[in-house]
Design a protein around this motif. Structure first.
Motif, PDB file in Angstrom:
ATOM      1  N   GLY A 106       0.796  -1.224   0.000  1.00 45.81           N
ATOM      2  CA  GLY A 106       0.000   0.000   0.000  1.00 45.81           C
ATOM      3  C   GLY A 106       0.832   1.279   0.000  1.00 45.81           C
ATOM      4  N   ILE A 107       2.132   1.159   0.182  1.00 47.49           N
ATOM      5  CA  ILE A 107       3.004   2.338   0.212  1.00 47.49           C
ATOM      6  C   ILE A 107       3.516   2.582  -1.205  1.00 47.49           C
ATOM      7  CG2 ILE A 107       5.076   3.370   1.204  1.00 47.49           C
ATOM      8  CD1 ILE A 107       4.711   1.455   3.602  1.00 47.49           C
ATOM      9  N   VAL A 108       3.037   3.650  -1.814  1.00 44.90           N
ATOM     10  CA  VAL A 108       3.365   3.945  -3.203  1.00 44.90           C
ATOM     11  C   VAL A 108       4.778   4.518  -3.340  1.00 44.90           C
ATOM     12  CG1 VAL A 108       2.662   5.256  -5.239  1.00 44.90           C
ATOM     13  CG2 VAL A 108       0.925   4.353  -3.684  1.00 44.90           C
ATOM     14  N   ASN A 109       5.146   5.401  -2.448  1.00 41.84           N
ATOM     15  CA  ASN A 109       6.459   6.047  -2.515  1.00 41.84           C
ATOM     16  C   ASN A 109       7.558   5.020  -2.217  1.00 41.84           C
ATOM     17  OD1 ASN A 109       8.874   7.437  -1.312  1.00 41.84           O
ATOM     18  ND2 ASN A 109       7.706   9.240  -1.962  1.00 41.84           N
ATOM     19  N   ARG A 110       8.500   4.888  -3.131  1.00 39.91           N
ATOM     20  CA  ARG A 110       9.576   3.910  -3.019  1.00 39.91           C
ATOM     21  C   ARG A 110      10.408   4.117  -1.762  1.00 39.91           C
ATOM     22  NH1 ARG A 110      14.718   4.232  -3.684  1.00 39.91           N
ATOM     23  NH2 ARG A 110      14.659   6.318  -4.540  1.00 39.91           N
ATOM     24  N   ARG A 111      10.768   5.354  -1.479  1.00 44.38           N
ATOM     25  CA  ARG A 111      11.599   5.643  -0.304  1.00 44.38           C
ATOM     26  C   ARG A 111      10.848   5.337   1.001  1.00 44.38           C
ATOM     27  NH1 ARG A 111      13.989   9.918  -3.610  1.00 44.38           N
ATOM     28  NH2 ARG A 111      16.208   9.418  -3.773  1.00 44.38           N
ATOM     29  N   LEU A 112       9.579   5.671   1.040  1.00 46.73           N
ATOM     30  CA  LEU A 112       8.785   5.347   2.234  1.00 46.73           C
ATOM     31  C   LEU A 112       8.653   3.840   2.425  1.00 46.73           C
ATOM     32  CD1 LEU A 112       5.920   8.003   2.228  1.00 46.73           C
ATOM     33  CD2 LEU A 112       7.840   7.809   3.814  1.00 46.73           C
ATOM     34  N   ARG A 113       8.548   3.114   1.310  1.00 44.02           N
ATOM     35  CA  ARG A 113       8.460   1.664   1.382  1.00 44.02           C
ATOM     36  C   ARG A 113       9.744   1.082   1.999  1.00 44.02           C
ATOM     37  NH1 ARG A 113       6.483   0.926  -3.328  1.00 44.02           N
ATOM     38  NH2 ARG A 113       8.457   0.754  -4.432  1.00 44.02           N
ATOM     39  N   HIS A 114      10.890   1.597   1.564  1.00 41.96           N
ATOM     40  CA  HIS A 114      12.152   1.122   2.130  1.00 41.96           C
ATOM     41  C   HIS A 114      12.327   1.611   3.571  1.00 41.96           C
ATOM     42  CE1 HIS A 114      13.691  -0.960  -1.322  1.00 41.96           C
ATOM     43  NE2 HIS A 114      13.358   0.059  -2.090  1.00 41.96           N
ATOM     44  N   LEU A 115      11.815   2.776   3.890  1.00 39.65           N
ATOM     45  CA  LEU A 115      11.849   3.272   5.264  1.00 39.65           C
ATOM     46  C   LEU A 115      11.000   2.361   6.167  1.00 39.65           C
ATOM     47  CD1 LEU A 115      12.929   5.547   7.076  1.00 39.65           C
ATOM     48  CD2 LEU A 115      10.801   6.768   6.621  1.00 39.65           C
ATOM     49  N   TYR A 116       9.848   1.945   5.655  1.00 39.55           N
ATOM     50  CA  TYR A 116       8.988   1.016   6.389  1.00 39.55           C
ATOM     51  C   TYR A 116       9.729  -0.300   6.637  1.00 39.55           C
ATOM     52  CZ  TYR A 116       5.407  -2.541   7.026  1.00 39.55           C
ATOM     53  OH  TYR A 116       4.680  -3.603   7.490  1.00 39.55           O
ATOM     54  N   ARG A 117      10.373  -0.840   5.588  1.00 37.37           N
ATOM     55  CA  ARG A 117      11.140  -2.079   5.740  1.00 37.37           C
ATOM     56  C   ARG A 117      12.265  -1.901   6.761  1.00 37.37           C
ATOM     57  NH1 ARG A 117      12.266  -3.799  -0.484  1.00 37.37           N
ATOM     58  NH2 ARG A 117      10.120  -4.194  -1.088  1.00 37.37           N
ATOM     59  N   MET A 118      12.918  -0.742   6.729  1.00 38.71           N
ATOM     60  CA  MET A 118      13.995  -0.474   7.667  1.00 38.71           C
ATOM     61  C   MET A 118      13.451  -0.421   9.101  1.00 38.71           C
ATOM     62  SD  MET A 118      16.906   2.458   7.664  1.00 38.71           S
ATOM     63  CE  MET A 118      15.893   3.701   8.425  1.00 38.71           C
ATOM     64  N   PHE A 119      12.299   0.187   9.281  1.00 41.08           N
ATOM     65  CA  PHE A 119      11.661   0.238  10.597  1.00 41.08           C
ATOM     66  C   PHE A 119      11.402  -1.171  11.122  1.00 41.08           C
ATOM     67  CE2 PHE A 119       7.631   0.200  12.995  1.00 41.08           C
ATOM     68  CZ  PHE A 119       8.060   0.889  14.130  1.00 41.08           C
ATOM     69  N   ILE A 120      10.891  -2.035  10.262  1.00 44.37           N
ATOM     70  CA  ILE A 120      10.640  -3.428  10.641  1.00 44.37           C
ATOM     71  C   ILE A 120      11.958  -4.106  11.013  1.00 44.37           C
ATOM     72  CG2 ILE A 120       9.836  -5.686   9.821  1.00 44.37           C
ATOM     73  CD1 ILE A 120       7.575  -3.633  10.310  1.00 44.37           C
ATOM     74  N   GLU A 121      12.991  -3.867  10.214  1.00 49.98           N
ATOM     75  CA  GLU A 121      14.299  -4.472  10.494  1.00 49.98           C
ATOM     76  C   GLU A 121      14.882  -3.972  11.816  1.00 49.98           C
ATOM     77  OE1 GLU A 121      15.918  -6.958   9.248  1.00 49.98           O
ATOM     78  OE2 GLU A 121      14.545  -7.287   7.587  1.00 49.98           O
ATOM     79  N   VAL A 122      14.651  -2.722  12.154  1.00 56.05           N
ATOM     80  CA  VAL A 122      15.135  -2.199  13.435  1.00 56.05           C
ATOM     81  C   VAL A 122      14.423  -2.915  14.582  1.00 56.05           C
ATOM     82  CG1 VAL A 122      15.170  -0.159  14.931  1.00 56.05           C
ATOM     83  CG2 VAL A 122      15.910   0.030  12.554  1.00 56.05           C
ATOM     84  N   MET A 123      13.126  -3.129  14.450  1.00 60.18           N
ATOM     85  CA  MET A 123      12.403  -3.870  15.490  1.00 60.18           C
ATOM     86  C   MET A 123      12.921  -5.306  15.595  1.00 60.18           C
ATOM     87  SD  MET A 123       8.449  -2.525  15.437  1.00 60.18           S
ATOM     88  CE  MET A 123       8.018  -3.331  13.934  1.00 60.18           C
TER      89      MET A 123
END
Length: 170
Positions: free
Chosen positions: A86-103
């Protein structure tokens, strides 16, 4: 830069192959021992009084080294990437993945810390073979440190993807 990546890829493959060998060997030995235990219950020709401590060791190695191998491959069962889609913006999508990886990194670090502490503090031995419990528990901090390392790698990969210019994506 290419030769460094080749070395890192080689190391990844070697670590993964070692983890796969340990996991598969543990599974095969567990299968043989559990089958033998069932057979001995029907035909009591030999005593398997040592059975429990070997099963405990094999299960621990199977579970924790198998989990580390899946961690490296990102092969764990998950709910799916329905939020990410659902995240259209590529950078936000990778930021979301990074957030998950930090958790995930936080979990791996806590797991490593407490499993290392358990392993260090374990002073007892098994009843039959007198195997130090540290040997049984050693798979947990070993798997934990691999999980920490690969979580850090995944975070770096996501950071690189965030920083890539949009032209590289067309």
């Amino acid at each position: 830069m290419g030769s460094i990546m080749n070395v890192l890829t080689f190391i990844d493959r070697m670590i993964l192959n070692v983890l796969k060998i340990i996991t598969i060997t543990s599974f095969v030995l567990l299968t043989i021992l559990i089958t033998a235990n069932v057979v001995v219950r029907f035909f009591p020709v030999v005593s398997l009084h040592w059975f429990d401590e070997i099963i405990e060791l094999l299960y621990a190695y199977l579970v924790f080294y198998g989990a580390a191998a899946l961690w490296i491959l990102r092969g764990h069962i998950s709910v799916g990437n329905w939020i990410e889609k659902g995240i259209v913006n590529r950078r936000l999508r990778h930021l979301y993945r990074m957030f998950i990886e930090v958790m995930v990194l936080v979990f791996a670090a806590v797991f490593f810390y407490y499993s290392m502490r358990l392993t260090i503090l374990a002073m007892d031995v098994t009843n039959v073979f007198a195997i130090p419990k540290r040997v049984l528990y050693s798979c947990m901090p070993a798997a934990g440190i691999l999980m920490v390392i690969y979580s850090l790698r995944n975070i770096v990969v996501e950071l690189i993807e965030i920083r890539k210019p949009d032209e590289e994506y067309g």
